[in-house]
Design a protein around this motif. Structure first.
Motif, PDB file in Angstrom:
ATOM      1  N   PHE A 249       0.853  -1.196   0.000  1.00  0.00           N
ATOM      2  CA  PHE A 249       0.000   0.000   0.000  1.00  0.00           C
ATOM      3  C   PHE A 249       0.882   1.237   0.000  1.00  0.00           C
ATOM      4  CE2 PHE A 249       0.696  -1.922   4.110  1.00  0.00           C
ATOM      5  CZ  PHE A 249       1.269  -0.901   4.850  1.00  0.00           C
ATOM      6  N   THR A 250       0.272   2.376  -0.256  1.00  0.00           N
ATOM      7  CA  THR A 250       0.995   3.643  -0.236  1.00  0.00           C
ATOM      8  C   THR A 250       0.916   4.283   1.143  1.00  0.00           C
ATOM      9  OG1 THR A 250      -0.994   4.700  -1.111  1.00  0.00           O
ATOM     10  CG2 THR A 250       0.726   4.150  -2.689  1.00  0.00           C
ATOM     11  N   PHE A 251       1.811   5.201   1.384  1.00  0.00           N
ATOM     12  CA  PHE A 251       1.897   5.882   2.679  1.00  0.00           C
ATOM     13  C   PHE A 251       0.581   6.565   3.015  1.00  0.00           C
ATOM     14  CE2 PHE A 251       2.511   9.640   5.280  1.00  0.00           C
ATOM     15  CZ  PHE A 251       3.277   9.153   6.327  1.00  0.00           C
ATOM     16  N   SER A 252       0.116   6.369   4.259  1.00  0.00           N
ATOM     17  CA  SER A 252      -1.039   7.099   4.777  1.00  0.00           C
ATOM     18  C   SER A 252      -1.005   7.019   6.297  1.00  0.00           C
ATOM     19  CB  SER A 252      -2.356   6.512   4.259  1.00  0.00           C
ATOM     20  OG  SER A 252      -2.638   5.288   4.919  1.00  0.00           O
ATOM     21  N   LYS A 253      -1.859   7.799   6.941  1.00  0.00           N
ATOM     22  CA  LYS A 253      -1.899   7.789   8.406  1.00  0.00           C
ATOM     23  C   LYS A 253      -2.557   6.517   8.945  1.00  0.00           C
ATOM     24  CE  LYS A 253      -2.045  12.823   8.818  1.00  0.00           C
ATOM     25  NZ  LYS A 253      -2.819  14.003   9.293  1.00  0.00           N
ATOM     26  N   ASP A 254      -3.263   5.797   8.082  1.00  0.00           N
ATOM     27  CA  ASP A 254      -4.002   4.606   8.518  1.00  0.00           C
ATOM     28  C   ASP A 254      -3.329   3.315   8.076  1.00  0.00           C
ATOM     29  OD1 ASP A 254      -6.019   6.266   9.590  1.00  0.00           O
ATOM     30  OD2 ASP A 254      -6.879   6.488   7.589  1.00  0.00           O
ATOM     31  N   MET A 255      -2.016   3.348   7.914  1.00  0.00           N
ATOM     32  CA  MET A 255      -1.311   2.175   7.399  1.00  0.00           C
ATOM     33  C   MET A 255      -1.485   0.948   8.273  1.00  0.00           C
ATOM     34  SD  MET A 255       2.284   3.690   5.998  1.00  0.00           S
ATOM     35  CE  MET A 255       2.731   4.272   7.631  1.00  0.00           C
ATOM     36  N   ALA A 256      -1.540   1.125   9.579  1.00  0.00           N
ATOM     37  CA  ALA A 256      -1.553  -0.012  10.506  1.00  0.00           C
ATOM     38  C   ALA A 256      -2.780  -0.893  10.336  1.00  0.00           C
ATOM     39  CB  ALA A 256      -1.453   0.472  11.942  1.00  0.00           C
ATOM     40  N   VAL A 257      -3.872  -0.345   9.804  1.00  0.00           N
ATOM     41  CA  VAL A 257      -5.077  -1.154   9.665  1.00  0.00           C
ATOM     42  C   VAL A 257      -5.067  -1.972   8.380  1.00  0.00           C
ATOM     43  CG1 VAL A 257      -6.423   0.535  10.964  1.00  0.00           C
ATOM     44  CG2 VAL A 257      -6.421   0.633   8.468  1.00  0.00           C
ATOM     45  N   VAL A 258      -4.097  -1.700   7.493  1.00  0.00           N
ATOM     46  CA  VAL A 258      -4.060  -2.369   6.198  1.00  0.00           C
ATOM     47  C   VAL A 258      -3.362  -3.723   6.285  1.00  0.00           C
ATOM     48  CG1 VAL A 258      -3.383  -2.132   3.785  1.00  0.00           C
ATOM     49  CG2 VAL A 258      -4.014  -0.109   5.106  1.00  0.00           C
ATOM     50  N   THR A 259      -2.398  -3.846   7.131  1.00  0.00           N
ATOM     51  CA  THR A 259      -1.587  -5.045   7.202  1.00  0.00           C
ATOM     52  C   THR A 259      -1.433  -5.501   8.644  1.00  0.00           C
ATOM     53  OG1 THR A 259       0.542  -6.000   6.551  1.00  0.00           O
ATOM     54  CG2 THR A 259       0.571  -3.747   7.357  1.00  0.00           C
ATOM     55  N   GLU A 260      -0.920  -6.706   8.820  1.00  0.00           N
ATOM     56  CA  GLU A 260      -0.734  -7.241  10.166  1.00  0.00           C
ATOM     57  C   GLU A 260       0.242  -6.395  10.976  1.00  0.00           C
ATOM     58  OE1 GLU A 260       0.393 -11.312  10.159  1.00  0.00           O
ATOM     59  OE2 GLU A 260      -1.179 -11.920   8.760  1.00  0.00           O
ATOM     60  N   SER A 261       1.249  -5.864  10.301  1.00  0.00           N
ATOM     61  CA  SER A 261       2.292  -5.146  11.020  1.00  0.00           C
ATOM     62  C   SER A 261       3.017  -4.204  10.086  1.00  0.00           C
ATOM     63  CB  SER A 261       3.291  -6.165  11.610  1.00  0.00           C
ATOM     64  OG  SER A 261       4.419  -5.534  12.145  1.00  0.00           O
ATOM     65  N   VAL A 262       3.370  -3.033  10.596  1.00  0.00           N
ATOM     66  CA  VAL A 262       4.169  -2.065   9.852  1.00  0.00           C
ATOM     67  C   VAL A 262       5.402  -1.736  10.682  1.00  0.00           C
ATOM     68  CG1 VAL A 262       4.230   0.205   8.764  1.00  0.00           C
ATOM     69  CG2 VAL A 262       2.092  -1.086   8.802  1.00  0.00           C
ATOM     70  N   ALA A 263       6.573  -1.875  10.086  1.00  0.00           N
ATOM     71  CA  ALA A 263       7.814  -1.601  10.808  1.00  0.00           C
ATOM     72  C   ALA A 263       8.001  -0.103  11.016  1.00  0.00           C
ATOM     73  CB  ALA A 263       9.005  -2.180  10.047  1.00  0.00           C
ATOM     74  N   THR A 264       8.650   0.240  12.118  1.00  0.00           N
ATOM     75  CA  THR A 264       9.045   1.621  12.407  1.00  0.00           C
ATOM     76  C   THR A 264      10.493   1.804  11.967  1.00  0.00           C
ATOM     77  OG1 THR A 264       7.567   1.720  14.303  1.00  0.00           O
ATOM     78  CG2 THR A 264       9.362   3.327  14.236  1.00  0.00           C
ATOM     79  N   GLY A 265      10.793   2.919  11.325  1.00  0.00           N
ATOM     80  CA  GLY A 265      12.146   3.168  10.850  1.00  0.00           C
ATOM     81  C   GLY A 265      13.055   3.720  11.938  1.00  0.00           C
ATOM     82  N   TYR A 266      14.326   3.278  11.904  1.00  0.00           N
ATOM     83  CA  TYR A 266      15.319   3.736  12.884  1.00  0.00           C
ATOM     84  C   TYR A 266      16.621   4.091  12.178  1.00  0.00           C
ATOM     85  CZ  TYR A 266      12.258   1.798  16.479  1.00  0.00           C
ATOM     86  OH  TYR A 266      11.180   1.544  17.305  1.00  0.00           O
ATOM     87  N   THR A 267      17.239   5.152  12.662  1.00  0.00           N
ATOM     88  CA  THR A 267      18.550   5.522  12.147  1.00  0.00           C
ATOM     89  C   THR A 267      19.619   4.856  13.009  1.00  0.00           C
ATOM     90  OG1 THR A 267      18.573   7.516  13.512  1.00  0.00           O
ATOM     91  CG2 THR A 267      17.720   7.730  11.279  1.00  0.00           C
TER      92      THR A 267
END
Length: 412
Positions: A249-267
């Motif tokens: 899917f494309t970036f949106s504020k509701d990404m978490a409801v689209v898939t089982e899990s969304v990773a958080t980015g870290y530097t």
């Protein structure tokens, strides 16, 4: 003698086919990625000859070695992410290392979605190719045919696809020109900034290869205009849904409801990287996906499910007549020779705590798919994986051929 050779060759093909079927049946049912229903005979799937040496046992050995490489990268180099590796279209290895969120200690799985960064570009290119086959645009069309107030003349869709437009990078000039970074910027806003402020062009069109995020954000805007629907909707309806890429899917504020899990980015140093005003620009980045969905994408590119084979072949053709390096560029794909001598297509990505990599070798229908949410340089060591899967081939000299001929004669 000739008859025996033909019989032996047929026997090898039968054994190879049996091994391939045996490999499929030996995969764990719970973790299988089912592709049979997606790519049927009418899609004219591109075939690959499977050598008799590729057996269930050899596939397991390959997978074990790949596992040891990534365990080393995880333990010694800090790799945090997911992996999927294929050979002859079959998954020989899937793995997940570390956390989707370090604070919550959410364990990564191969169904976790990651920001693809510039790996997104190949999907934007595919959208353009689909529209070209539908007769809704031509690669030689100028940008002004779709965006009349675009201020730079003489730039075509083909030049955007191949990074030969010479346009300045929006991720830089937006920092100077966008008035409030707390407000997300869209593709339309980028176009307005260019129309009003006319940031200086880097090169005259079609004279240099100059990697351009701006070009691919423009391509997304052209998809909007040519298709009559939002870019994100076009991707969903024309690519993700047909390929059953359910966690893409494309970036949106509701990404978490689209898939089982969304990773958080870290530097580096595991500092959380939160989205900012540039994340809402699509085309050059902004897609989220999983290694399992990207395997479906890889396999679709051996069919005509999305576009005809001759259309796709142009995406893998070089466009840099003046190139000095050992790398070329097609439509959303980098092209280079591997250590083995095979020509592969690939792309990497780096954006806001995410580092991604997808390589395809059409010769043996293999792929390396790696998604990481920790930008600590660990993906720089993927050369170890490439060297293992595609070892340097020994150079056979004239004297070697002479020795081989003499040895063969002696055996006769």
């Amino acid at each position: 003698m000739a008859f025996l050779k033909i019989q032996f060759a047929l026997l090898r093909c039968i054994i190879a086919s049996f091994c391939c079927l045996f490999l499929i049946s030996c995969q764990e049912t719970g973790n299988d990625i089912q592709l049979d229903d997606l790519f049927e005979e009418e899609d004219s799937r591109q075939q690959v000859l499977i050598p008799a040496s590729f057996t269930p046992d050899s596939a397991r050995q390959l997978g074990t070695k790949v596992d040891s490489i990534f365990k080393h990268l995880h333990k010694r180099k800090g790799f945090n992410g997911t992996v999927l590796v294929t050979k002859y279209d079959q998954v020989i290895y899937k793995g997940a290392f570390g956390y989707a969120d370090f604070h919550r200690k959410d364990t990564l799985t191969t169904k976790t979605a990651f920001q693809l960064a510039s790996v997104s570009k190949q999907f934007t290119a595919m959208a353009i190719m689909i529209l070209k086959e539908q007769g809704k645009l031509s690669y030689e069309d100028s940008v002004q045919q779709y965006i009349p107030d675009f201020p730079y003349k003489g730039i075509t869709i083909r030049q955007l696809l191949t990074h030969r437009s010479g346009l300045p990078n929006y991720t830089y000039f937006s920092d100077e020109l966008w008035p409030d970074r707390r407000v997300p910027i869209t593709n339309g806003d980028v176009l307005n900034l260019m129309a009003v402020h006319r940031p200086r062009i880097f090169y005259k069109p079609n004279t240099h290869f100059d990697y351009s995020n701006t070009g691919y954000s423009l391509l997304a805007a052209i998809v909007d205009k040519a298709s009559g629907m939002p870019f994100a909707t076009f991707l969903q309806e024309q690519i993700f849904a047909p390929l059953e890429m359910k966690n893409t899917f494309t970036f949106s504020k509701d990404m978490a409801v689209v898939t089982e899990s969304v990773a958080t980015g870290y530097t580096s140093g595991r500092r959380k990287r939160t989205p900012d005003y540039l994340d809402t620009v699509l085309g050059d980045k902004g897609l989220y996906s999983t290694v399992e969905d990207l395997y479906k994408w890889d396999q679709a590119l051996y069919t005509q499910k999305l576009v005809k084979r001759e259309t796709l072949e142009e995406a893998f053709r070089g466009s840099r007549p003046e190139k000095k390096k050992d790398e070329d560029y097609g439509f959303g794909w980098r092209i280079r020779q591997l250590e083995s001598g095979d020509t592969a297509v690939y792309h990497g990505g780096l954006w806001h705590g995410f580092n991604t990599y997808l390589l395809r070798n059409p010769k043996d229908h293999s792929a390396i798919i790696v998604l990481s949410n920790l930008t600590n340089g660990s993906l720089n060591y993927l050369k170890d994986v490439r060297r293992f899967l595609y070892p340097v081939q020994p150079v056979i000299t004239a004297s070697d051929n002479t020795k081989h001929s003499k040895a063969a004669s002696a055996q006769l």
